[in-house]
Design an enzyme around this catalytic site. Structure first.
Site, PDB file in Angstrom:
ATOM      1  N   HIS A  82       0.847  -1.188   0.000  1.00 63.91           N
ATOM      2  CA  HIS A  82       0.000   0.000   0.000  1.00 63.91           C
ATOM      3  C   HIS A  82       0.880   1.234   0.000  1.00 63.91           C
ATOM      4  O   HIS A  82       1.845   1.318   0.747  1.00 63.91           O
ATOM      5  CB  HIS A  82      -0.900   0.027   1.246  1.00 63.91           C
ATOM      6  CG  HIS A  82      -1.752   1.271   1.303  1.00 63.91           C
ATOM      7  ND1 HIS A  82      -2.939   1.376   0.633  1.00 63.91           N
ATOM      8  CD2 HIS A  82      -1.541   2.471   1.903  1.00 63.91           C
ATOM      9  CE1 HIS A  82      -3.447   2.583   0.835  1.00 63.91           C
ATOM     10  NE2 HIS A  82      -2.613   3.264   1.599  1.00 63.91           N
ATOM     11  N   ASP A 161     -15.297   1.868   6.297  1.00 61.77           N
ATOM     12  CA  ASP A 161     -14.262   2.855   5.984  1.00 61.77           C
ATOM     13  C   ASP A 161     -14.722   3.795   4.872  1.00 61.77           C
ATOM     14  O   ASP A 161     -14.486   5.001   4.939  1.00 61.77           O
ATOM     15  CB  ASP A 161     -12.955   2.163   5.562  1.00 61.77           C
ATOM     16  CG  ASP A 161     -11.955   3.190   5.058  1.00 61.77           C
ATOM     17  OD1 ASP A 161     -11.565   4.058   5.855  1.00 61.77           O
ATOM     18  OD2 ASP A 161     -11.610   3.166   3.866  1.00 61.77           O
ATOM     19  N   ARG A 168     -15.230  12.010   6.977  1.00 61.56           N
ATOM     20  CA  ARG A 168     -14.016  12.695   7.450  1.00 61.56           C
ATOM     21  C   ARG A 168     -13.581  13.770   6.464  1.00 61.56           C
ATOM     22  O   ARG A 168     -13.111  14.841   6.850  1.00 61.56           O
ATOM     23  CB  ARG A 168     -12.878  11.677   7.636  1.00 61.56           C
ATOM     24  CG  ARG A 168     -13.057  10.819   8.869  1.00 61.56           C
ATOM     25  CD  ARG A 168     -12.119   9.624   8.839  1.00 61.56           C
ATOM     26  NE  ARG A 168     -10.728  10.006   8.745  1.00 61.56           N
ATOM     27  CZ  ARG A 168      -9.789   9.286   8.125  1.00 61.56           C
ATOM     28  NH1 ARG A 168     -10.086   8.157   7.540  1.00 61.56           N
ATOM     29  NH2 ARG A 168      -8.549   9.704   8.103  1.00 61.56           N
ATOM     30  N   SER A 183      -8.182   3.322   8.808  1.00 68.82           N
ATOM     31  CA  SER A 183      -8.765   3.363   7.472  1.00 68.82           C
ATOM     32  C   SER A 183      -7.934   2.519   6.501  1.00 68.82           C
ATOM     33  O   SER A 183      -8.459   1.632   5.809  1.00 68.82           O
ATOM     34  CB  SER A 183      -8.831   4.821   7.010  1.00 68.82           C
ATOM     35  OG  SER A 183      -9.032   4.919   5.636  1.00 68.82           O
ATOM     36  N   LYS A 187      -8.725  -1.854   5.170  1.00 65.10           N
ATOM     37  CA  LYS A 187      -8.838  -2.305   3.778  1.00 65.10           C
ATOM     38  C   LYS A 187      -7.783  -3.374   3.476  1.00 65.10           C
ATOM     39  O   LYS A 187      -8.042  -4.335   2.775  1.00 65.10           O
ATOM     40  CB  LYS A 187      -8.663  -1.118   2.825  1.00 65.10           C
ATOM     41  CG  LYS A 187      -9.881  -0.192   2.841  1.00 65.10           C
ATOM     42  CD  LYS A 187      -9.680   1.034   1.996  1.00 65.10           C
ATOM     43  CE  LYS A 187      -8.765   2.028   2.639  1.00 65.10           C
ATOM     44  NZ  LYS A 187      -9.001   3.419   2.423  1.00 65.10           N
TER      45      LYS A 187
HETATM   46  N1  URA Z   1      -5.862   6.908   2.699  1.00 61.74           N
HETATM   47  C1  URA Z   1      -6.829   6.132   3.223  1.00 61.74           C
HETATM   48  O1  URA Z   1      -7.181   5.096   2.668  1.00 61.74           O
HETATM   49  N2  URA Z   1      -7.394   6.536   4.368  1.00 61.74           N
HETATM   50  C2  URA Z   1      -7.043   7.652   5.011  1.00 61.74           C
HETATM   51  O2  URA Z   1      -7.585   7.943   6.049  1.00 61.74           O
HETATM   52  C3  URA Z   1      -6.036   8.440   4.440  1.00 61.74           C
HETATM   53  C4  URA Z   1      -5.463   8.044   3.281  1.00 61.74           C
END
Ligand code: URA
Length: 434
Positions: A82, A161, A168, A183, A187
């Site tokens: 990621h 999320d 957010r 968050s 994932k």
């Molecule tokens: N990327 C994400 O997936 N979540 C966040 O909160 C910030 C960046």
């Protein structure tokens, strides 16, 4: 249990229990907790923070708010990467084939880009006929047989999320370590990989502007992933200039192909080797990082990574002929040299402005439903530390509309900062968290 009491508790600095967090995530996902109460709780978390236990519980609850991808039918170790998002970041396209060539499989559910950092799916779609919506059976089969598959997000991965992030975004509560970590990690956990390597970008063009903040985020995410039973490591990498030279979907694919053929920019390869070596060590292929790095470098010199990429493109229906002549991916009607108005050493390149210039050309999405033009973008000719004389080329722009090209030209030029004194190149890799 009442949402009101949970908001009050957090507002006053209390520690939320596992049950309270589960109640919030479930209620918000199914719509019984309204946005206004969730907004209040997010703001309370923003100011009062969450400790490790709370963040881990929040992550686990968010991960199980939807489907969890079961990769157990695929033999071997499955890894995922990621990136916190950077301009010119085409690492997945190079890293996936490299690690697949040494036996680490990547089953990647990837997103489309929003704003000025392009998504892997958008980049891949610039290859004619490449399919980014695989059914689960083909996805699993390709990972098993080739070692890599990339598909757009299907199913219902971490819906909590998705809802929370949208809230957010409009309530000024994105910038909080517990909320960002949960968050991202929710994932990643739902995506099912055994090994997770995080590329945490740091610098003016990144989410985390300082090394201290980037370390804080990296440590929290590694701790959460480890707490959830996965092997997790993080590489902190510089984003004080774009990664590589190409920015724009098709141009980035061309650069990824060049890199796989051994002719890419050094920084892109260095980052892929750094990220990949942690995957290789975590997968138990060797216990020495240096050996892992050498194994990965060999995948470039012996062409096994490039062959993997060809097999991956073919398996997803893409036109493999273009891989042999990647320049055929360029379809822009306007190709312009951009020259420098200044003489001096380049001290900094504002990556986000380069990203904005490409977005203006049509290469990025302003809203999640806007269409993008894969053929536009910019290829830099100079990077930080290089000396340039007025009138020399800073880069080449690929555009389809003259008016936009002129505007982007200005933004691009202004993204460069100059110094009279020699500028030392700073290291790309800022640190490792394991
Ligand atoms: N990327 C994400 O997936 N979540 C966040 O909160 C910030 C960046």
């Amino acid at each position: 249990m009442r949402m009101y009491d949970i908001i009050l508790k957090k507002r006053d600095g209390g520690i939320l229990t596992k049950e309270e967090i589960a109640y919030v995530v479930k209620g918000f996902t199914d719509g019984t907790i309204p946005d206004y109460q969730m907004s209040a709780l997010l703001m309370a978390i923003y100011y009062q923070h969450m400790n490790y236990e709370e963040t881990l519980n929040l992550t686990l609850e968010m991960a199980k708010s939807g489907d969890i991808l079961d990769l157990s039918s695929i033999q071997g170790i499955k890894a995922d990467k990621h990136s916190t998002g950077g301009v010119g970041d085409k690492t997945t396209l190079v890293l996936g084939p490299m690690v697949a060539a040494v036996g680490v499989k990547t089953a990647k559910m990837s997103g489309r880009g929003l704003g000025y950092t392009g998504g892997t799916i958008d980049k891949l779609e610039s290859i004619p006929r490449f399919s980014t919506s695989l059914d689960v059976h083909t996805f699993m089969k390709n990972v098993s047989e080739i070692g890599i598959a990339v598909t757009g997000q299907t199913g219902n991965l971490a819906p909590a999320d998705k809802k929370m992030y949208a809230l957010r975004d409009v309530t000024a509560t994105v910038d909080n370590i517990a909320l960002i970590s949960s968050s991202i990690m929710s994932k990643k956990l739902a995506s099912g990989a055994d090994i997770i390597v995080l590329d945490v970008k740091v610098g003016s063009g990144a989410f985390m502007k300082t090394e201290q903040k980037a370390y804080e985020l990296a440590r929290e995410m590694v701790r959460i992933g480890t707490g959830a039973g996965r092997k997790v490591s993080a590489v902190l990498s510089e984003m004080d200039q774009p990664l590589g030279l190409a920015v724009g979907n098709a141009l980035e694919v061309i650069e990824a192909i060049d890199t796989l053929k051994g002719n890419g920019p050094k920084d892109l390869l260095e980052l892929c080797v750094a990220l990949g070596s942690h995957m290789v060590v975590s997968a138990g292929i060797t216990d020495r990082l240096l050996e892992a790095e050498n194994l990965l470098k060999q995948t470039i010199t012996n062409q096994t990574a490039y062959k993997k990429f060809c097999a991956f493109v073919k398996a997803q229906g893409g036109d493999v002929a273009v891989l042999e002549s990647p320049q055929s991916l360029i379809h822009a009607s306007i190709i312009k040299n951009i020259v420098s108005d200044e003489t001096g050493y380049i001290s900094h390149i504002k990556s986000d402005d380069i990203g904005k210039a490409v977005m203006l050309l049509g290469g990025g999405r302003q809203t999640k439903d806007s269409a993008i033009d894969a053929s536009v973008g910019i290829v830099l000719r100079k990077k930080v530390g290089d000396y340039i004389v007025k009138g020399e080329s800073l880069g080449v722009m690929f555009a389809n509309q003259e008016e936009l090209a002129q505007q982007a030209n200005q933004i691009f030029k202004e993204a460069f900062c100059f110094s009279d004194k020699k500028v030392e190149k700073t290291p790309l890799i800022k640190g490792i968290v394991i």
